[in-house]
Design an enzyme around this catalytic site. Structure first.
Site, PDB file in Angstrom:
ATOM      1  N   LYS A  47     -67.044  21.176 -32.945  1.00  0.00           N
ATOM      2  CA  LYS A  47     -68.344  20.576 -33.231  1.00  0.00           C
ATOM      3  C   LYS A  47     -69.053  21.256 -34.398  1.00  0.00           C
ATOM      4  CE  LYS A  47     -68.719  17.025 -30.607  1.00  0.00           C
ATOM      5  NZ  LYS A  47     -68.439  15.743 -31.289  1.00  0.00           N
ATOM      6  N   TYR A  84     -64.312  23.036 -27.900  1.00  0.00           N
ATOM      7  CA  TYR A  84     -65.238  21.948 -28.272  1.00  0.00           C
ATOM      8  C   TYR A  84     -66.305  22.465 -29.245  1.00  0.00           C
ATOM      9  CZ  TYR A  84     -68.752  18.279 -27.231  1.00  0.00           C
ATOM     10  OH  TYR A  84     -69.677  17.266 -27.297  1.00  0.00           O
TER      11      TYR A  84
END
Ligand SMILES: CCCCCCC[C@@H](O)CC(=O)SCCNC(=O)CCNC(=O)[C@H](O)C(C)(C)COP(=O)(O)OP(=O)(O)OC[C@H]1O[C@@H](n2cnc3c(N)ncnc32)[C@H](O)[C@@H]1OP(=O)(O)O
Length: 721
Positions: A167, A163
């Protein structure tokens, strides 16, 4: 106040079935936009699909009279989302890439499919939806794009490697889209939200979670997408009714080689690591061009730099007004001393830097180079053995309150003192226009590094000078704070010897010792105060030996002797009587005495001041002719402020040994009587004893009023300073 409207605009919000996306969609619709409410309706880990989530938000919008259509496609099919917008509303103006999923696992356990799925939804999805809208943005010369990043990406977060990577990838994507879109009025920004959503519900503490309403972030995103907002390429963080801008910064770095023909070795990197990783002067670069052009500057600096030999090094020292103030606090400047304000307040009309700050560029360059540790062949030693031994400083120009200075240092001598060694480092510090600002000479005393068969005496060391054999002309006492070193080190010298008890113990001290330059800075303030009216511009040069360590919390006593424009000084620790600064002297451009008590001696009755009263300068007269004291009946002490106001007057009767305190504005009341002994009275006459001190020493009695206001006034105008 004009409400911000979006009438006629069409927005796609991905992942709008709940949480942040829903809040964005509702607010866009409320402000007049037509909204494509995209949601695949899967679980938070991306499994499954359903039309329920998107449908319920669409009906919520429609029930309030807004315009919305649902879309259930995956964001990786970005063209389908854009198609929905075009088919239903005929255009597309805004893309808010909000859809996201989590597949949290510790890095070692992330499977390739977890990695791919997270990247597909966050990064590829944003790419696909925005790319499908891009030609329409360009054609209509208008577009607004939001990508959603996370503090997990900016800072990392345990269990979120996949993640975090996606991101931060979005930040990179946005950076370039912002550049490419600029000429077509397409603005792209990153939002970094911390919101209560299904992605965060079991990650954040419940109380905190309750305050992270998506509705508090939606207005930030909506503003970023408005036609009046020209923010582009920014990272905006928002949560809990607060928002800010974030950006990457770069330190000022360190040069790793001396000459353009040199290669860089790992040791070169190690030796400047502190400087290289120092972020205290970090700045933001606005573009890749700026990043490259500073590199060209570095190359120029290496090319044009002088051919440095093995015993030479250089360093860049940048500081601003805050550093200047922090240094002043570190050497004891304090707001209770009116004239110290010029070192502590950036808006003061005479805001200036304490002159000994000019030693820091040389010291920091020395500390971050390997010059010292490699100075004595065959001798290895570390920082715990190195003491600041002596210091010379000459200022060629007043030290600015902020500057970027370049310092070149070289080892000019190495002395063998038997068991120990002394290494002499000469430094020259230049400002950005190449003007010489300061010359310094640091002598480091290296414990247990002697005995290598070198010479004992140096011909290049600036000499120390003995103080005159008479009692000092002035003495100032100042207690250091127990935190003196803790504060002083913030100016750059982070040597653990001054803060770390175990390091100090290993170096042979019971507790951390004060930086030599902190002690020196305090004594320099004392000299400037007594002989330069605290005007730092009058400083020319100084030389000092650090002859014993000072422990933070001890009291420094600086004794000073004036010889022309040279002030000899010696500093002792009051608690131990140890001399800590010796052989010291400061050269001033000129002497400027501060306004101080005037001693007026009179030979008549004290109560009626005679016309033949002797004025200021009596101290010198008494010194040259002690018998004068015999014919003096009274001492009159008063203080004239710079504005010419007379304050704190004292009258003393040498015959009776009494001293009267008076208030000249109202006439001397002499309402307080103080008995003091003869020797104190003489000290008072000689200016050695402060009237206040005399007052403290004696017994108080009440005496009648003496009105001398008129005479005082006359005195004030007659007195020649
Ligand atoms: C890379 C890093 C760069 C580092 C920069 C500094 C970083 C800072 O963070 C470090 C600091 O601030 S340390 C704190 C400030 N300094 C001190 O506290 C040192 C105080 N001085 C002492 O303790 C003793 O003088 C002491 C211990 C130094 C010497 O005392 P003795 O051993 O008793 O010396 P003595 O026997 O009297 O004399 C031996 C010979 O050495 C000369 N000498 C003495 N003190 C000296 C001094 N301070 N500096 C230079 N030379 C000194 C003497 O003259 C004598 O030489 P000779 O026999 O030839 O006459």
């Amino acid at each position: 106040m004009n409400n911000l409207r979006f009438d006629g605009r069409v927005a796609i919000v991905t992942g709008a079935g709940a949480g942040l996306g829903r809040a964005y969609a509702l607010l866009f619709a409320e402000r007049g936009a037509s909204v494509v409410v995209n949601d695949l309706g899967g679980s938070r880990s991306g499994d499954g699909s359903s039309s329920k989530a998107a449908d319920s938000v669409v009906s919520e919008i429609r029930s309030k009279g807004g315009k919305a259509v649902p879309n259930y496609d995956s964001v990786v099919d970005g063209d389908k989302l854009v198609q929905t917008a075009l088919e239903n509303f005929g255009r597309i103006d805004i893309v808010v890439n909000n859809a996201g999923i989590l597949r949290d696992k510790s890095f070692a356990r992330i499977s390739e499919s977890d990695w791919n799925l997270v990247h597909d939804v966050h990064l590829k999805g944003a790419f696909k939806v925005t790319q499908a809208a891009w030609p329409h943005f360009r054609k209509q010369n208008y577009g607004r794009v939001i990508v959603t990043s996370s503090n997990s990406g900016l800072y990392g977060n345990f269990g979120q490697a996949n993640y975090s990577a996606a991101k931060l990838g979005l930040v990179g994507l946005c950076n370039t889209m912002a550049i490419e879109g600029r000429k077509n009025n397409i603005n792209c920004n990153v939002i970094v939200p911390t919101a209560a959503s299904r992605l965060t519900e079991d990650i954040l503490p419940p109380d905190f979670f309750a305050e992270l309403k998506p509705e508090l972030i939606a207005p930030v995103v909506v503003w970023l997408c408005h036609e009046n907002c020209d923010e582009n390429g920014s990272i905006i963080e928002s949560a809990a009714g607060w928002a800010t801008k974030c950006h990457l910064v770069r330190g000022s770095g360190a040069i790793l080689r001396h000459k353009i023909t040199d290669m860089v070795s790992p040791e070169n990197v190690r030796d400047v690591w502190n400087q290289l990783t120092d972020m205290s002067q970090a700045t933001r670069l606005n573009s890749i061009e700026e990043a490259s052009s500073t590199l060209l500057g570095v190359l120029d600096e290496i090319k044009s730099g002088p051919e440095e030999s093995l015993n030479e090094a250089s360093g860049v020292f940048s500081y601003n007004y805050r550093d200047s103030i922090i240094f002043a606090i570190g050497v004891g400047a304090n707001v209770k001393e009116e004239s110290d304000l010029q070192y502590l307040y950036e808006s003061h009309e005479n805001f200036s830097t304490i002159p000994t700050y000019a030693i820091l560029p040389s010291l920091m360059a020395t500390m971050s180079s390997s010059l010292i540790t490699e100075a004595i062949p065959g001798r290895e030693f570390d920082l715990s053995q190195v003491l600041h031994g002596e210091q010379y400083l000459e200022l060629h120009k007043p030290l600015p309150t902020e500057a970027k200075l370049t310092t070149k240092i070289c080892i000019s001598d190495v002395l063998d003192k038997g068991k120990n060694a002394v290494i002499v480092i000469d430094g020259k510090t230049y400002d950005e226009s190449g003007d010489l600002i300061a010359t310094s000479q640091i002598c480091t005393f290296v414990l247990s590094a002697g005995g290598f068969g070198g010479k004992r005496v140096s011909s290049v060391m600036v000499p120390l000078l003995d103080e005159p054999q008479r009692s000092p002309d002035s003495t100032v006492k100042e207690k250091t704070s127990v935190n003196q070193a803790a504060v002083y080190r913030l100016s750059g010298d982070l040597n653990p010897l001054h803060i770390d008890p175990s390091f100090a113990l290993a170096a042979g001290y019971q507790q951390p010792i004060l930086h030599g330059l902190a002690t020196l800075g305090m004594s320099v303030r004392h000299v400037l105060k007594q002989f330069a009216d605290n005007d730092s511009k009058l400083f020319k040069s100084l030389k000092v030996r650090f002859s014993k360590p000072v422990i933070p919390g001890q009291t420094l006593c600086t004794s000073m002797w004036r010889e022309g424009n040279r002030i000899h000084f010696k500093t002792t620790v009051s608690e131990t009587n140890d001399i800590v600064l010796s052989g010291a002297y400061m050269e001033l451009h000129e002497i400027k005495l501060p306004a101080k008590p005037h001693v007026v001696l009179c030979s008549g009755k004290v109560e009626e001041l005679p016309s033949d009263a002797v004025f200021h300068g009596m101290k010198e007269r008494i010194e040259s002719n002690p018998s004068l004291l015999k014919s003096i009946n009274g001492v009159f002490v008063y203080h004239i402020t710079k504005s010419g106001k007379v304050t704190s007057t004292w009258t003393a009767d040498l015959k009776t040994g009494k001293i009267y305190r008076g208030e000249p504005e109202k006439g001397i009341k002499a309402d307080t009587t103080l008995t003091i002994d003869d020797s104190d009275m003489i000290d008072l006459a000689l200016g050695k004893l402060n009237p206040q001190m005399a007052f403290m020493k004696g017994k108080l009695k009440i005496k009648g009023n003496i009105m001398l206001a008129q005479k005082l006034k006359a005195l004030n105008t007659e007195s020649k300073l």
